[in-house]
Design a protein around this motif. Structure first.
Motif, PDB file in Angstrom:
ATOM      1  N   MET A 198       0.526  -1.290  -0.312  1.00  0.00           N
ATOM      2  CA  MET A 198      -0.284  -0.032  -0.300  1.00  0.00           C
ATOM      3  C   MET A 198       1.112   1.374  -0.304  1.00  0.00           C
ATOM      4  N   LYS A 199       0.797   2.145  -0.813  1.00  0.00           N
ATOM      5  CA  LYS A 199       1.444   3.370  -1.436  1.00  0.00           C
ATOM      6  C   LYS A 199       0.863   4.235  -0.156  1.00  0.00           C
ATOM      7  N   LYS A 200       1.669   5.197   0.453  1.00  0.00           N
ATOM      8  CA  LYS A 200       1.751   6.236   1.482  1.00  0.00           C
ATOM      9  C   LYS A 200       0.642   7.136   1.159  1.00  0.00           C
ATOM     10  N   ARG A 201       0.427   8.050   1.792  1.00  0.00           N
ATOM     11  CA  ARG A 201      -0.466   9.167   1.437  1.00  0.00           C
ATOM     12  C   ARG A 201       0.259  10.722   1.133  1.00  0.00           C
ATOM     13  N   VAL A 202       0.152  11.327   0.618  1.00  0.00           N
ATOM     14  CA  VAL A 202       0.975  12.807   0.552  1.00  0.00           C
ATOM     15  C   VAL A 202       0.271  13.396   0.289  1.00  0.00           C
ATOM     16  N   PHE A 203       0.227  14.922   0.945  1.00  0.00           N
ATOM     17  CA  PHE A 203      -0.787  16.288   0.713  1.00  0.00           C
ATOM     18  C   PHE A 203       0.623  16.814   0.655  1.00  0.00           C
ATOM     19  N   VAL A 204      -0.091  18.022  -0.807  1.00  0.00           N
ATOM     20  CA  VAL A 204       1.342  19.055  -0.564  1.00  0.00           C
ATOM     21  C   VAL A 204       0.904  19.422  -0.809  1.00  0.00           C
ATOM     22  N   VAL A 205       1.319  21.345  -0.442  1.00  0.00           N
ATOM     23  CA  VAL A 205       0.673  22.216   0.193  1.00  0.00           C
ATOM     24  C   VAL A 205       0.258  23.237  -0.904  1.00  0.00           C
ATOM     25  N   GLN A 206       0.895  22.609  -2.249  1.00  0.00           N
ATOM     26  CA  GLN A 206       0.325  24.106  -2.932  1.00  0.00           C
ATOM     27  C   GLN A 206       0.960  23.370  -4.096  1.00  0.00           C
ATOM     28  N   PRO A 207       0.208  23.929  -5.600  1.00  0.00           N
ATOM     29  CA  PRO A 207       0.473  22.866  -6.962  1.00  0.00           C
ATOM     30  C   PRO A 207       2.376  23.079  -6.796  1.00  0.00           C
ATOM     31  N   ILE A 208       2.977  21.714  -7.195  1.00  0.00           N
ATOM     32  CA  ILE A 208       4.178  21.755  -7.722  1.00  0.00           C
ATOM     33  C   ILE A 208       4.303  21.430  -9.089  1.00  0.00           C
ATOM     34  N   PRO A 209       6.203  21.329  -9.850  1.00  0.00           N
ATOM     35  CA  PRO A 209       6.299  21.927 -11.193  1.00  0.00           C
ATOM     36  C   PRO A 209       5.508  20.190 -11.575  1.00  0.00           C
ATOM     37  N   LYS A 210       4.984  19.445 -12.770  1.00  0.00           N
ATOM     38  CA  LYS A 210       5.140  17.885 -12.765  1.00  0.00           C
ATOM     39  C   LYS A 210       5.730  16.849 -12.734  1.00  0.00           C
ATOM     40  N   VAL A 211       6.875  17.626 -12.926  1.00  0.00           N
ATOM     41  CA  VAL A 211       8.096  16.594 -12.398  1.00  0.00           C
ATOM     42  C   VAL A 211       8.332  16.253 -11.161  1.00  0.00           C
ATOM     43  N   ALA A 212       7.971  17.192 -10.671  1.00  0.00           N
ATOM     44  CA  ALA A 212       7.440  16.546  -8.779  1.00  0.00           C
ATOM     45  C   ALA A 212       6.434  15.745  -8.472  1.00  0.00           C
ATOM     46  N   LEU A 213       6.151  16.186  -8.819  1.00  0.00           N
ATOM     47  CA  LEU A 213       4.516  14.641  -8.818  1.00  0.00           C
ATOM     48  C   LEU A 213       4.430  13.911  -9.225  1.00  0.00           C
ATOM     49  N   ASP A 214       5.065  13.921 -10.197  1.00  0.00           N
ATOM     50  CA  ASP A 214       5.412  12.262 -11.565  1.00  0.00           C
ATOM     51  C   ASP A 214       6.664  11.496 -10.223  1.00  0.00           C
TER      52      ASP A 214
END
Length: 75
Positions: free
Chosen positions: A1-17
């Motif tokens: 099961m993958k961990k759940r991450v919450f990011v507090v603002q939009p970040i670049p697509k490469v980082a999201l990937d």
């Protein structure tokens, strides 16, 4: 099961990937306002990790919202 991450603002697509490879990721979608403490608490309760950027303040109320939370990371 993958961990759940919450990011507090939009970040670049490469980082999201990169994050999506190892976790289920939710991102606060607004750039025009900072996340409120109530919104941060609600998301902290659902997340294993918080990814905090910039000048977002993380009060003890947020940190204590989820005893199972693994970490809070600031970039």
């Amino acid at each position: 099961m993958k961990k759940r991450v919450f990011v507090v603002q939009p970040i670049p697509k490469v980082a999201l990937d990169i994050l999506h490879d190892v976790a289920d990721v939710a991102v606060y979608p607004h750039l025009d306002r900072q996340i409120s403490t109530d919104e941060l608490v609600a998301n902290a309760k659902r997340s294993d990790w918080l990814f905090v950027l910039g000048d977002t303040i993380v009060p003890a109320e947020v940190i204590n919202a989820n005893p199972r939370q693994t970490a809070t990371a600031r970039a």
